[in-house]
Design a protein around this motif. Structure first.
Motif, PDB file in Angstrom:
ATOM      1  N   CYS A  12      40.664 -23.899  22.263  1.00 13.05           N
ATOM      2  CA  CYS A  12      39.581 -23.288  21.485  1.00 13.05           C
ATOM      3  C   CYS A  12      38.294 -23.436  22.272  1.00 13.05           C
ATOM      4  CB  CYS A  12      39.451 -23.954  20.113  1.00 13.05           C
ATOM      5  SG  CYS A  12      40.890 -23.738  19.055  1.00 13.05           S
ATOM      6  N   MET A  13      37.563 -22.341  22.429  1.00 15.33           N
ATOM      7  CA  MET A  13      36.348 -22.334  23.239  1.00 15.33           C
ATOM      8  C   MET A  13      35.158 -21.842  22.441  1.00 15.33           C
ATOM      9  SD  MET A  13      37.699 -20.633  26.797  1.00 15.33           S
ATOM     10  CE  MET A  13      36.105 -20.902  27.568  1.00 15.33           C
ATOM     11  N   VAL A  14      34.005 -22.412  22.725  1.00 19.27           N
ATOM     12  CA  VAL A  14      32.751 -21.893  22.200  1.00 19.27           C
ATOM     13  C   VAL A  14      31.924 -21.414  23.384  1.00 19.27           C
ATOM     14  CG1 VAL A  14      31.722 -24.221  22.160  1.00 19.27           C
ATOM     15  CG2 VAL A  14      30.695 -22.382  20.825  1.00 19.27           C
ATOM     16  N   VAL A  15      31.515 -20.151  23.345  1.00 20.37           N
ATOM     17  CA  VAL A  15      30.717 -19.557  24.420  1.00 20.37           C
ATOM     18  C   VAL A  15      29.393 -19.142  23.804  1.00 20.37           C
ATOM     19  CG1 VAL A  15      30.642 -17.854  26.270  1.00 20.37           C
ATOM     20  CG2 VAL A  15      32.848 -18.722  25.475  1.00 20.37           C
ATOM     21  N   SER A  16      28.370 -19.914  24.099  1.00 17.63           N
ATOM     22  CA  SER A  16      27.072 -19.711  23.458  1.00 17.63           C
ATOM     23  C   SER A  16      25.984 -20.100  24.452  1.00 17.63           C
ATOM     24  CB  SER A  16      27.011 -20.551  22.172  1.00 17.63           C
ATOM     25  OG  SER A  16      25.840 -20.273  21.448  1.00 17.63           O
ATOM     26  N   THR A  17      25.019 -20.928  24.027  1.00 14.50           N
ATOM     27  CA  THR A  17      24.020 -21.442  24.955  1.00 14.50           C
ATOM     28  C   THR A  17      24.696 -22.192  26.088  1.00 14.50           C
ATOM     29  OG1 THR A  17      22.496 -21.662  23.106  1.00 14.50           O
ATOM     30  CG2 THR A  17      21.900 -22.783  25.138  1.00 14.50           C
ATOM     31  N   GLY A  18      25.771 -22.893  25.768  1.00 14.24           N
ATOM     32  CA  GLY A  18      26.648 -23.525  26.735  1.00 14.24           C
ATOM     33  C   GLY A  18      28.067 -23.031  26.514  1.00 14.24           C
ATOM     34  N   VAL A  19      28.986 -23.615  27.261  1.00 17.67           N
ATOM     35  CA  VAL A  19      30.409 -23.300  27.107  1.00 17.67           C
ATOM     36  C   VAL A  19      31.157 -24.612  26.923  1.00 17.67           C
ATOM     37  CG1 VAL A  19      32.469 -22.292  28.166  1.00 17.67           C
ATOM     38  CG2 VAL A  19      30.230 -21.216  28.519  1.00 17.67           C
ATOM     39  N   GLY A  20      31.831 -24.743  25.782  1.00 20.89           N
ATOM     40  CA  GLY A  20      32.605 -25.949  25.504  1.00 20.89           C
ATOM     41  C   GLY A  20      34.004 -25.584  25.071  1.00 20.89           C
ATOM     42  N   GLY A  21      34.816 -26.588  24.876  1.00 21.51           N
ATOM     43  CA  GLY A  21      36.182 -26.313  24.460  1.00 21.51           C
ATOM     44  C   GLY A  21      36.864 -27.539  23.899  1.00 21.51           C
ATOM     45  N   GLY A  27      29.133 -24.163  40.619  1.00 21.98           N
ATOM     46  CA  GLY A  27      29.957 -23.021  40.259  1.00 21.98           C
ATOM     47  C   GLY A  27      30.700 -23.192  38.952  1.00 21.98           C
ATOM     48  N   CYS A  28      30.085 -23.869  37.993  1.00 18.53           N
ATOM     49  CA  CYS A  28      30.759 -24.137  36.718  1.00 18.53           C
ATOM     50  C   CYS A  28      30.838 -22.869  35.857  1.00 18.53           C
ATOM     51  CB  CYS A  28      30.031 -25.223  35.938  1.00 18.53           C
ATOM     52  SG  CYS A  28      30.168 -26.870  36.675  1.00 18.53           S
ATOM     53  N   VAL A  29      31.851 -22.849  34.999  1.00 19.68           N
ATOM     54  CA  VAL A  29      32.023 -21.728  34.068  1.00 19.68           C
ATOM     55  C   VAL A  29      30.748 -21.481  33.274  1.00 19.68           C
ATOM     56  CG1 VAL A  29      33.306 -20.913  32.046  1.00 19.68           C
ATOM     57  CG2 VAL A  29      34.508 -22.103  33.873  1.00 19.68           C
ATOM     58  N   GLU A  30      30.114 -22.551  32.795  1.00 14.92           N
ATOM     59  CA  GLU A  30      28.925 -22.393  31.965  1.00 14.92           C
ATOM     60  C   GLU A  30      27.820 -21.640  32.687  1.00 14.92           C
ATOM     61  OE1 GLU A  30      27.809 -25.516  29.115  1.00 14.92           O
ATOM     62  OE2 GLU A  30      25.943 -25.697  30.262  1.00 14.92           O
ATOM     63  N   GLY A  31      27.675 -21.874  33.986  1.00 14.36           N
ATOM     64  CA  GLY A  31      26.628 -21.213  34.751  1.00 14.36           C
ATOM     65  C   GLY A  31      26.891 -19.745  35.007  1.00 14.36           C
ATOM     66  N   LEU A  32      28.099 -19.290  34.687  1.00 11.65           N
ATOM     67  CA  LEU A  32      28.477 -17.898  34.898  1.00 11.65           C
ATOM     68  C   LEU A  32      28.714 -17.141  33.595  1.00 11.65           C
ATOM     69  CD1 LEU A  32      31.042 -18.575  37.741  1.00 11.65           C
ATOM     70  CD2 LEU A  32      28.844 -17.444  38.043  1.00 11.65           C
ATOM     71  N   ALA A  33      29.160 -17.868  32.560  1.00  8.47           N
ATOM     72  CA  ALA A  33      29.669 -17.196  31.363  1.00  8.47           C
ATOM     73  C   ALA A  33      28.836 -17.394  30.111  1.00  8.47           C
ATOM     74  CB  ALA A  33      31.101 -17.673  31.086  1.00  8.47           C
ATOM     75  N   SER A  34      27.923 -18.327  30.093  1.00  9.46           N
ATOM     76  CA  SER A  34      27.152 -18.611  28.879  1.00  9.46           C
ATOM     77  C   SER A  34      26.164 -17.498  28.573  1.00  9.46           C
ATOM     78  CB  SER A  34      26.388 -19.923  29.045  1.00  9.46           C
ATOM     79  OG  SER A  34      25.370 -19.771  30.028  1.00  9.46           O
ATOM     80  N   GLY A  35      25.577 -17.536  27.385  1.00 14.91           N
ATOM     81  CA  GLY A  35      24.555 -16.574  27.008  1.00 14.91           C
ATOM     82  C   GLY A  35      23.386 -16.543  27.980  1.00 14.91           C
ATOM     83  N   PRO A  36      22.781 -17.701  28.305  1.00 12.44           N
ATOM     84  CA  PRO A  36      21.685 -17.678  29.275  1.00 12.44           C
ATOM     85  C   PRO A  36      22.100 -17.158  30.645  1.00 12.44           C
ATOM     86  CG  PRO A  36      21.622 -19.704  28.006  1.00 12.44           C
ATOM     87  CD  PRO A  36      22.902 -19.015  27.631  1.00 12.44           C
ATOM     88  N   GLY A  93      31.574 -18.534  19.170  1.00 13.84           N
ATOM     89  CA  GLY A  93      30.221 -18.710  19.690  1.00 13.84           C
ATOM     90  C   GLY A  93      29.467 -17.400  19.757  1.00 13.84           C
ATOM     91  N   GLY A  94      28.180 -17.488  20.031  1.00  9.63           N
ATOM     92  CA  GLY A  94      27.313 -16.320  19.992  1.00  9.63           C
ATOM     93  C   GLY A  94      27.700 -15.234  20.963  1.00  9.63           C
ATOM     94  N   VAL A  95      28.166 -15.594  22.161  1.00  7.91           N
ATOM     95  CA  VAL A  95      28.552 -14.579  23.140  1.00  7.91           C
ATOM     96  C   VAL A  95      29.804 -13.844  22.683  1.00  7.91           C
ATOM     97  CG1 VAL A  95      29.314 -14.205  25.526  1.00  7.91           C
ATOM     98  CG2 VAL A  95      27.428 -15.773  25.049  1.00  7.91           C
TER      99      VAL A  95
END
Length: 317
Positions: free
Chosen positions: A142-151, A188-197, A263-265
């Motif tokens: 389960c993933m949340v893709v928003s301001t950050g990316v968590g799971g 090169g983290c997922v969050e830096g590529l896939a998050s809302g920001p 998540g928001g994205v």
């Protein structure tokens, strides 16, 4: 029996707090996962540690004004991570002033009740496996893709938080070995590529300009993408590709049945999920990974609160 802790309708009540990089939400929740009262405050993510704590404290204070508060028997906190559930501390990547911050002790002193902590990704897994899109699966990310990316992970039919509560923290898997440095210390983290920001930054760098209202958020980029803006579409494709690479790697490692994304994205719907499916066809190549099912999370913005409540309900038995 929970007679001593029962709410006014005979069900035990708990309070839930969901802390992210953009907002801090709270709710009174019964044992069926129903949110009975809610509140929300903005996260002063760039402020000092005590200012952020002050914003968090406003949430239980809001809930305590509800007549049912005396029936609350525990508080569950879901927080952006990393977290350390044993120590009760948090170090959210998107809240720079909190590093090893003793959040559980601070909230316990405020409310005078038992308090438990889980990561926001684990909270999503708790919620969606309890009463959402992950119900019935024995192995799911389960993933949340928003301001950050968590799971968070469900393995062998149980939510698996790991020793510190950070298992499944997929946002800080590297999917670009030569990528930009991440605030977590990686690259090169997922969050830096896939998050809302990240989506907003990419679109801005590609020449997209905000409309008359000045909004250049990921939601505004989504509106441009729906209108056919190629830069906006490319920003969502890039996000989806990063997610697909990380999901495929995780599925290969632990043999997942499904992935649930909220998540928001994720609210962008087909703008994210259609390129995600396309890129998964490339990255999820082995036969035991190719059947991976992808679902939109069902609980929306309530998932973090429902998951935190599940942790609090477990704390009281």
């Amino acid at each position: 029996m929970f007679d001593a802790d029962a709410g006014i309708d005979g069900k035990p009540l708990v309070a839930a707090v969901d802390i992210g990089g953009t907002k801090i939400a709270g709710a009174l929740v019964d044992s069926s996962g129903t949110l009975l009262a809610t509140t929300r405050r903005p996260t002063p993510a760039t402020a000092g540690a005590q200012t952020v704590l002050g914003a968090v404290r406003e949430v239980p204070a809001d809930l305590a004004a509800d007549g049912r508060w005396p029936e609350v028997s525990a508080v569950g906190i879901g927080s952006a991570g990393p977290v350390d559930v044993a120590a009760g501390t948090v170090s959210p990547v998107n809240i720079a002033a909190w590093r090893g911050f003793p959040l559980v002790d601070e909230v316990r002193r405020q409310v005078g009740l038992p308090v438990t902590l889980i990561g926001d990704g684990v909270a999503l897994a708790e919620a969606e496996h309890w009463q959402g899109a992950a119900t019935g699966y024995r192995s799911v990310l389960c993933m949340v893709v928003s301001t950050g990316v968590g799971g968070g992970l469900v393995l062998d039919g149980r939510v698996h938080g790991g020793p510190t509560g950070n298992a499944g923290h997929i946002g800080h898997i590297s999917v670009d070995l030569d990528g930009e440095p991440c605030p977590c210390g990686g690259r090169g983290c997922v969050e830096g590529l896939a998050s809302g920001p990240a989506i907003a930054r990419y679109a801005r760098a590609g020449g997209r300009r905000p409309g008359p209202d000045g909004d250049d958020s990921a939601a505004a980029v989504a509106e441009s993408a729906r209108a056919g803006d190629p830069v906006a579409l490319a920003a969502f494709d890039r996000s989806a590709r990063a997610l697909a690479a990380a999901v495929a790697a995780t599925a290969t490692l632990v043999e997942l049945e499904a992935v649930v994304i909220g998540g928001g994205v994720a609210a962008a719907g087909p703008l994210l999920f259609e390129p995600l499916a396309r890129h998964l066809d490339t990255y999820a190549a082995l036969p035991f990974v190719r059947g991976l099912r992808v679902h939109h999370a069902q609980l929306g913005t309530d998932a973090g609160l429902v998951g935190a409540a599940a942790a609090a309900l477990r704390l009281i038995g």
